[in-house]
Design a protein around this motif. Structure first.
Motif, PDB file in Angstrom:
ATOM      1  N   VAL A   1      -0.290   3.541   4.053  1.00 46.71           N
ATOM      2  CA  VAL A   1       0.011   4.953   3.834  1.00 46.71           C
ATOM      3  C   VAL A   1      -1.294   5.720   3.927  1.00 46.71           C
ATOM      4  CG1 VAL A   1       0.903   6.684   2.224  1.00 46.71           C
ATOM      5  CG2 VAL A   1       1.983   4.433   2.358  1.00 46.71           C
ATOM      6  N   THR A   2      -1.419   6.574   4.933  1.00 54.64           N
ATOM      7  CA  THR A   2      -2.606   7.427   5.046  1.00 54.64           C
ATOM      8  C   THR A   2      -2.363   8.696   4.236  1.00 54.64           C
ATOM      9  OG1 THR A   2      -1.881   8.640   7.022  1.00 54.64           O
ATOM     10  CG2 THR A   2      -2.977   6.520   7.364  1.00 54.64           C
ATOM     11  N   GLY A   3      -3.456   9.350   3.834  1.00 55.94           N
ATOM     12  CA  GLY A   3      -3.304  10.533   2.992  1.00 55.94           C
ATOM     13  C   GLY A   3      -2.640  10.205   1.673  1.00 55.94           C
ATOM     14  N   ALA A   4      -2.942   9.007   1.151  1.00 55.62           N
ATOM     15  CA  ALA A   4      -2.206   8.493  -0.002  1.00 55.62           C
ATOM     16  C   ALA A   4      -2.507   9.227  -1.302  1.00 55.62           C
ATOM     17  CB  ALA A   4      -2.503   7.005  -0.182  1.00 55.62           C
ATOM     18  N   ALA A   5      -3.589  10.017  -1.340  1.00 50.70           N
ATOM     19  CA  ALA A   5      -3.906  10.769  -2.553  1.00 50.70           C
ATOM     20  C   ALA A   5      -3.244  12.140  -2.589  1.00 50.70           C
ATOM     21  CB  ALA A   5      -5.427  10.934  -2.695  1.00 50.70           C
ATOM     22  N   GLY A   6      -2.587  12.542  -1.499  1.00 48.82           N
ATOM     23  CA  GLY A   6      -1.931  13.838  -1.455  1.00 48.82           C
ATOM     24  C   GLY A   6      -0.560  13.817  -2.105  1.00 48.82           C
TER      25      GLY A   6
ATOM     26  N   LEU B   1       2.493  14.242  -0.882  1.00 42.29           N
ATOM     27  CA  LEU B   1       3.487  13.432  -0.190  1.00 42.29           C
ATOM     28  C   LEU B   1       3.097  11.960  -0.210  1.00 42.29           C
ATOM     29  CD1 LEU B   1       6.082  13.267   1.470  1.00 42.29           C
ATOM     30  CD2 LEU B   1       4.659  13.499   3.516  1.00 42.29           C
ATOM     31  N   GLY B   2       1.830  11.669   0.068  1.00 41.49           N
ATOM     32  CA  GLY B   2       1.389  10.283   0.100  1.00 41.49           C
ATOM     33  C   GLY B   2       1.661   9.563  -1.210  1.00 41.49           C
ATOM     34  N   ARG B   3       1.370  10.224  -2.331  1.00 43.54           N
ATOM     35  CA  ARG B   3       1.617   9.600  -3.636  1.00 43.54           C
ATOM     36  C   ARG B   3       3.102   9.316  -3.835  1.00 43.54           C
ATOM     37  NH1 ARG B   3      -1.924  13.634  -5.488  1.00 43.54           N
ATOM     38  NH2 ARG B   3      -0.170  14.747  -6.432  1.00 43.54           N
ATOM     39  N   ALA B   4       3.940  10.273  -3.426  1.00 45.19           N
ATOM     40  CA  ALA B   4       5.387  10.083  -3.582  1.00 45.19           C
ATOM     41  C   ALA B   4       5.880   8.907  -2.748  1.00 45.19           C
ATOM     42  CB  ALA B   4       6.123  11.366  -3.200  1.00 45.19           C
ATOM     43  N   VAL B   5       5.343   8.760  -1.538  1.00 44.78           N
ATOM     44  CA  VAL B   5       5.747   7.643  -0.684  1.00 44.78           C
ATOM     45  C   VAL B   5       5.293   6.319  -1.299  1.00 44.78           C
ATOM     46  CG1 VAL B   5       5.382   6.550   1.559  1.00 44.78           C
ATOM     47  CG2 VAL B   5       5.822   9.008   1.425  1.00 44.78           C
ATOM     48  N   VAL B   6       4.059   6.262  -1.770  1.00 41.64           N
ATOM     49  CA  VAL B   6       3.546   5.033  -2.378  1.00 41.64           C
ATOM     50  C   VAL B   6       4.416   4.623  -3.561  1.00 41.64           C
ATOM     51  CG1 VAL B   6       1.619   4.019  -3.666  1.00 41.64           C
ATOM     52  CG2 VAL B   6       1.171   5.359  -1.599  1.00 41.64           C
ATOM     53  N   ASP B   7       4.739   5.569  -4.444  1.00 39.50           N
ATOM     54  CA  ASP B   7       5.558   5.256  -5.615  1.00 39.50           C
ATOM     55  C   ASP B   7       6.914   4.680  -5.208  1.00 39.50           C
ATOM     56  OD1 ASP B   7       3.561   6.175  -7.273  1.00 39.50           O
ATOM     57  OD2 ASP B   7       4.495   8.136  -7.635  1.00 39.50           O
ATOM     58  N   ARG B   8       7.522   5.253  -4.179  1.00 40.60           N
ATOM     59  CA  ARG B   8       8.841   4.790  -3.743  1.00 40.60           C
ATOM     60  C   ARG B   8       8.767   3.408  -3.090  1.00 40.60           C
ATOM     61  NH1 ARG B   8       8.987   9.901  -4.568  1.00 40.60           N
ATOM     62  NH2 ARG B   8      10.926  11.133  -4.693  1.00 40.60           N
ATOM     63  N   LEU B   9       7.727   3.182  -2.312  1.00 38.66           N
ATOM     64  CA  LEU B   9       7.584   1.872  -1.683  1.00 38.66           C
ATOM     65  C   LEU B   9       7.386   0.783  -2.734  1.00 38.66           C
ATOM     66  CD1 LEU B   9       5.310   2.753   1.365  1.00 38.66           C
ATOM     67  CD2 LEU B   9       7.697   1.995   1.469  1.00 38.66           C
TER      68      LEU B   9
END
Length: 290
Positions: free
Chosen positions: A17-22, A24-32
């Motif tokens: 996940v690029t831009g993982a600190a933003g 959207l990125g944080r939301a994607v990381v949490d869901r994954l």
């Protein structure tokens, strides 16, 4: 439309996940992570590591950094961080060699019938889509409308009073970033996936004044939007410390981007739930503005 030929990440293959600190990125990381996926985060800012999450700190446009981040991954969420697509030419060979599934977060404002897009921000997204295809990556393209999280930029004004002042940009089908994250996760985890483009919108087209009014209702305050001239908006954004190039791109977008004229059912089709309203986003995030 054809499906992506790449297989997705498994419990043994991390998803990058690029831009993982933003936002959207944080939301994607949490869901994954909640779905049991291993995640590798790439961002210029440190990301907290936890079970299932590893971090690579560095610049996406640095080929050596990207090469490290791509090692062993099977899928990538690509959030391009620059107002220029040209630096992508230096790093796309790294993506092509790794050959992951690429899910690219693009813009719903792209008009495929235009040789040139309406403003610099949309042009960057159109250029990136073309570059990814030229590199043979066949990305899954998620074209997002304006995300609701952008209104967090109003917080300072709302702490000072009941007026949000800014350029009166075209109406847009504001989409909840949680819905965009849900769609991205679906694309990253599915065995096969239609490449799109998938146009992600909220359920209604809203003006700036509409958004301010709905945020006010969530806060129990009578807020109003006050349009300002371009020169004043430019001065305000520069005074807030925004980079000059970003300010000029935002001004161009406010002057030239066309109004959204439609909503789509892509969020529900990809995620299985209806797109959230901006009013619901405002209720859920009201504490951030108090």
């Amino acid at each position: 439309m054809t499906e992506s030929p790449h297989r997705t990440g498994t419990s043994h293959d991390p998803i990058l996940v690029t831009g993982a600190a933003g936002n959207l990125g944080r939301a994607v990381v949490d869901r994954l992570v909640a779905r049991g996926a291993r995640v590798r985060c790439l961002d210029r800012h440190p990301v907290d590591e936890r079970p299932g999450v590893e971090a690579v700190v560095g610049d996406l446009t640095d080929p050596a950094v990207l090469r490290t981040a791509l090692s062993g991954v099977d899928a990538v969420l690509l959030i391009w961080p620059l107002l220029d697509a040209a630096p992508a030419r230096a790093v796309l060979p790294e993506l092509a060699r790794a050959s992951p599934r690429v899910v690219y977060l693009s813009s719903s404002a792209i008009d495929d019938d235009r040789a040139r897009q309406t403003d610099p921000i949309v042009q960057v997204h159109a250029d990136l889509e073309a570059l990814l295809m030229d590199a043979g990556l066949r990305p899954v393209v998620l074209r997002s409308d304006t995300m609701a999280s952008n209104v967090r930029g109003w917080a300072a004004q709302l702490r000072a009073g009941d007026v949000v002042a800014g350029p009166d940009i075209a109406r847009t089908a504001v989409v909840d970033e949680r819905d965009v994250a849900d769609a991205a996760v679906t694309a990253l985890l599915a065995e096969r996936f239609d490449r799109g483009p998938h146009v992600l919108t909220g359920p209604e087209v809203l003006s700036r004044a509409d958004q301010v009014a709905q945020l006010g209702a969530a806060l129990g305050r009578r807020l109003r939007f006050e349009p300002v001239r371009t020169d004043i908006a430019r001065s305000q954004m520069l005074a807030d410390g925004r980079p000059a190039a970003l300010v000029e791109a935002l001004i161009a977008a406010s002057e030239h981007r066309l109004e959204a004229t439609r909503t789509t059912g892509c969020v529900e089709r990809l995620t299985g739930h209806p797109a959230r309203t901006f009013a619901q986003w405002a209720v859920d995030h009201a504490a951030e503005f108090r």
